[in-house]
Design a protein around this motif. Structure first.
Motif, PDB file in Angstrom:
ATOM      1  N   ARG A   5      36.998  38.305  33.017  1.00  0.00           N
ATOM      2  CA  ARG A   5      37.204  37.546  34.245  1.00  0.00           C
ATOM      3  C   ARG A   5      35.932  37.513  35.093  1.00  0.00           C
ATOM      4  O   ARG A   5      35.244  38.527  35.248  1.00  0.00           O
ATOM      5  CB  ARG A   5      38.339  38.146  35.068  1.00  0.00           C
ATOM      6  N   LYS A   6      35.633  36.328  35.625  1.00  0.00           N
ATOM      7  CA  LYS A   6      34.511  36.146  36.536  1.00  0.00           C
ATOM      8  C   LYS A   6      34.937  35.223  37.659  1.00  0.00           C
ATOM      9  O   LYS A   6      35.849  34.411  37.509  1.00  0.00           O
ATOM     10  CB  LYS A   6      33.302  35.544  35.799  1.00  0.00           C
ATOM     11  N   TYR A   7      34.254  35.330  38.788  1.00  0.00           N
ATOM     12  CA  TYR A   7      34.534  34.432  39.902  1.00  0.00           C
ATOM     13  C   TYR A   7      34.139  32.990  39.562  1.00  0.00           C
ATOM     14  O   TYR A   7      33.193  32.759  38.812  1.00  0.00           O
ATOM     15  CB  TYR A   7      33.746  34.841  41.140  1.00  0.00           C
ATOM     16  N   ASN A   8      34.836  32.032  40.157  1.00  0.00           N
ATOM     17  CA  ASN A   8      34.310  30.666  40.174  1.00  0.00           C
ATOM     18  C   ASN A   8      33.365  30.548  41.360  1.00  0.00           C
ATOM     19  O   ASN A   8      33.066  31.548  42.038  1.00  0.00           O
ATOM     20  CB  ASN A   8      35.444  29.634  40.220  1.00  0.00           C
ATOM     21  N   THR A   9      32.874  29.370  41.644  1.00  0.00           N
ATOM     22  CA  THR A   9      31.887  29.219  42.724  1.00  0.00           C
ATOM     23  C   THR A   9      32.499  29.423  44.100  1.00  0.00           C
ATOM     24  O   THR A   9      31.768  29.539  45.080  1.00  0.00           O
ATOM     25  CB  THR A   9      31.225  27.831  42.655  1.00  0.00           C
ATOM     26  N   ASN A  10      33.831  29.453  44.198  1.00  0.00           N
ATOM     27  CA  ASN A  10      34.491  29.781  45.473  1.00  0.00           C
ATOM     28  C   ASN A  10      34.807  31.271  45.575  1.00  0.00           C
ATOM     29  O   ASN A  10      35.496  31.693  46.492  1.00  0.00           O
ATOM     30  CB  ASN A  10      35.780  28.973  45.629  1.00  0.00           C
ATOM     31  N   ARG A  11      34.315  32.046  44.591  1.00  0.00           N
ATOM     32  CA  ARG A  11      34.469  33.496  44.547  1.00  0.00           C
ATOM     33  C   ARG A  11      35.937  33.919  44.477  1.00  0.00           C
ATOM     34  O   ARG A  11      36.370  34.842  45.164  1.00  0.00           O
ATOM     35  CB  ARG A  11      33.753  34.171  45.717  1.00  0.00           C
ATOM     36  N   VAL A  12      36.689  33.255  43.635  1.00  0.00           N
ATOM     37  CA  VAL A  12      38.044  33.697  43.301  1.00  0.00           C
ATOM     38  C   VAL A  12      38.197  33.683  41.785  1.00  0.00           C
ATOM     39  O   VAL A  12      37.452  32.997  41.076  1.00  0.00           O
ATOM     40  CB  VAL A  12      39.134  32.815  43.956  1.00  0.00           C
ATOM     41  N   ASP A  13      39.179  34.435  41.293  1.00  0.00           N
ATOM     42  CA  ASP A  13      39.375  34.551  39.851  1.00  0.00           C
ATOM     43  C   ASP A  13      40.245  33.450  39.281  1.00  0.00           C
ATOM     44  O   ASP A  13      40.188  33.179  38.075  1.00  0.00           O
ATOM     45  CB  ASP A  13      40.044  35.896  39.527  1.00  0.00           C
ATOM     46  N   GLN A  14      41.051  32.832  40.148  1.00  0.00           N
ATOM     47  CA  GLN A  14      42.063  31.919  39.620  1.00  0.00           C
ATOM     48  C   GLN A  14      42.443  30.861  40.659  1.00  0.00           C
ATOM     49  O   GLN A  14      42.465  31.130  41.855  1.00  0.00           O
ATOM     50  CB  GLN A  14      43.307  32.734  39.254  1.00  0.00           C
ATOM     51  N   GLN A  15      42.701  29.649  40.179  1.00  0.00           N
ATOM     52  CA  GLN A  15      43.248  28.566  41.011  1.00  0.00           C
ATOM     53  C   GLN A  15      44.578  28.135  40.406  1.00  0.00           C
ATOM     54  O   GLN A  15      44.717  28.072  39.176  1.00  0.00           O
ATOM     55  CB  GLN A  15      42.306  27.359  41.049  1.00  0.00           C
ATOM     56  N   ARG A  16      45.550  27.822  41.282  1.00  0.00           N
ATOM     57  CA  ARG A  16      46.851  27.345  40.814  1.00  0.00           C
ATOM     58  C   ARG A  16      47.196  26.021  41.491  1.00  0.00           C
ATOM     59  O   ARG A  16      46.840  25.796  42.649  1.00  0.00           O
ATOM     60  CB  ARG A  16      47.945  28.372  41.094  1.00  0.00           C
TER      61      ARG A  16
END
Length: 396
Positions: free
Chosen positions: A254-265
């Motif tokens: 797991r790595k952050y996306n560019t918004n510094r979160v691991d997951q979007q729903r």
């Protein structure tokens, strides 16, 4: 560690066994030069290749029709193309969102989408972003790993500039015609910008990664201090739409996306419109991203041609977005959008959570958008609560 090394060696041997890719690897200096020149003649879009059993029409840069590419008809009533206001992903394919629009409506829009090359399984294989009768790169489609509009970091500048040239997408199917094996994104001249390779992990889930125009893995964001996800794991909902996006590195961690979160729903209504998008940490809890909020809720008024966007916190309650990454036009609690007869956004009004007049942190209460008859945006006007016009440099 030993297992990782073994996997790396096996992967390297598989690569070396591929003659075509080996030839590329042997000429890395030539690839570097070609990259700098943004040229790779072998990846130019060529619709004469057999990508499916549909028909389409090609045009030159000046819009002059070329010879029609013929193939087996899809049905007794041949479907050449369809036009839509927006797109939605289903099982990685792009589909038109809502009902198709007429060419008359399309001529008044800033951007619309032309879907063509329908295969015998009903999937559109060629998707083009259009304005009037020409391709345009001014559209709302992007990648999973980089926000080309909102990410301002220098580490992703090069890839943002390249992504801003994308104007068309070609989807390559497997032998069944149902599964996407590769999505290719091209600029207006038909030169490949990137390819996205989805691999099915299980029913309702795929893992996808990005390659550059030379078929080599690409990180769209480079940062020595932090590592960001270059691979995504996509879980579909019951309709095949993107429901959960997990961000990973090349080893599946797991790595952050560019918004510094691991997951979007994402949640949708029965018209394939997003009604809620939220950010989550690695265990699935709601989390604020580096914009300062957890996500957005969308409400639609089909009768009045309106919709609204409400910022929400980790409890999914309305909140005013703080001035973190957001510019002044984005720092609102709720924004109500109004469309004209052609479906273009012509007015945005800032309110509080209860619908009462409010402003952004820079004093904006209302934004007006003016277009010409061909859908080109002519002016954006910002007003305060008193109806006075604000200078654009003062509201950003």
């Amino acid at each position: 560690m030993a297992m990782r090394k073994a996997c790396f060696i096996i992967t390297l041997l598989m690569i070396l066994a591929n003659d075509a890719l080996y030839a590329q690897i042997r000429s890395i200096p030539a690839i570097t030069i070609a990259r700098q020149q943004r040229k790779n003649q072998s990846t130019h879009l060529d619709l004469k290749k057999n990508y499916g059993n549909a028909t389409t029409k090609q045009t030159t840069k000046k819009g002059t029709p070329k010879k029609r590419v013929k193939a087996t008809p899809v049905t007794s009533e041949q479907i050449d193309y369809a036009l839509y206001r927006g797109l939605v992903r289903k099982h990685t394919w792009y589909e038109g969102q809502g009902a198709p629009i007429s060419e008359e409506v399309a001529r008044h829009l800033p951007v619309y989408y032309k879907l063509s090359m329908k295969n015998d399984k009903g999937h559109w294989q060629l998707v083009e972003a259009m304005h009037q009768d020409t391709l345009t790169c001014q559209h709302g489609q992007g990648t999973y790993v980089l926000d080309k509009y909102n990410d301002k970091d220098e580490d992703s500048k090069e890839w943002r500039e390249r992504l801003n040239t994308v104007a068309q997408w070609l989807f390559i199917a497997d032998l069944s015609g149902n599964e996407v094996v590769e999505e290719r994104a091209y600029d207006k001249d038909g030169d490949l910008v990137y390819s996205f390779i989805p691999v099915r992990n299980a029913d309702g889930r795929v893992t996808g990664s990005y390659n550059d125009a030379w078929g080599l893995p690409v990180d769209m964001r480079e940062d020595k201090a932090n590592t960001y996800g270059s691979v995504v794991r996509i879980t579909y909902d019951q309709c095949g739409r993107d429901s959960i996006i997990d961000f990973l590195d090349g080893e599946g961690l797991r790595k952050y996306n560019t918004n510094r979160v691991d997951q979007q729903r994402y949640l949708y209504d029965d018209k394939d419109r997003v009604v809620l998008v939220t950010s989550h940490n690695m265990v699935g809890d709601y989390a604020n991203d580096n914009w300062g909020n957890c996500g957005n809720r969308y409400d639609y008024d089909d009768e009045g041609g309106k919709y609204s966007v409400t910022r929400v916190n980790k409890n999914l309650a309305p909140m005013k977005m703080p001035s973190l990454r957001a510019d002044g036009t984005r720092t609102f609690t709720r924004c109500e959008y109004k469309r004209d007869e052609w479906g273009r956004e012509v007015e945005a009004v800032i309110t509080d959570a209860n619908g009462k007049p409010d402003t952004t942190t820079t004093g904006i209460h209302k934004i007006l958008y003016q277009y010409d008859d061909k859908g080109k945006l002519l002016a954006t006007i910002y007003q305060n609560l008193n109806g006075e016009t604000l200078k654009e440099e003062d509201v950003r």
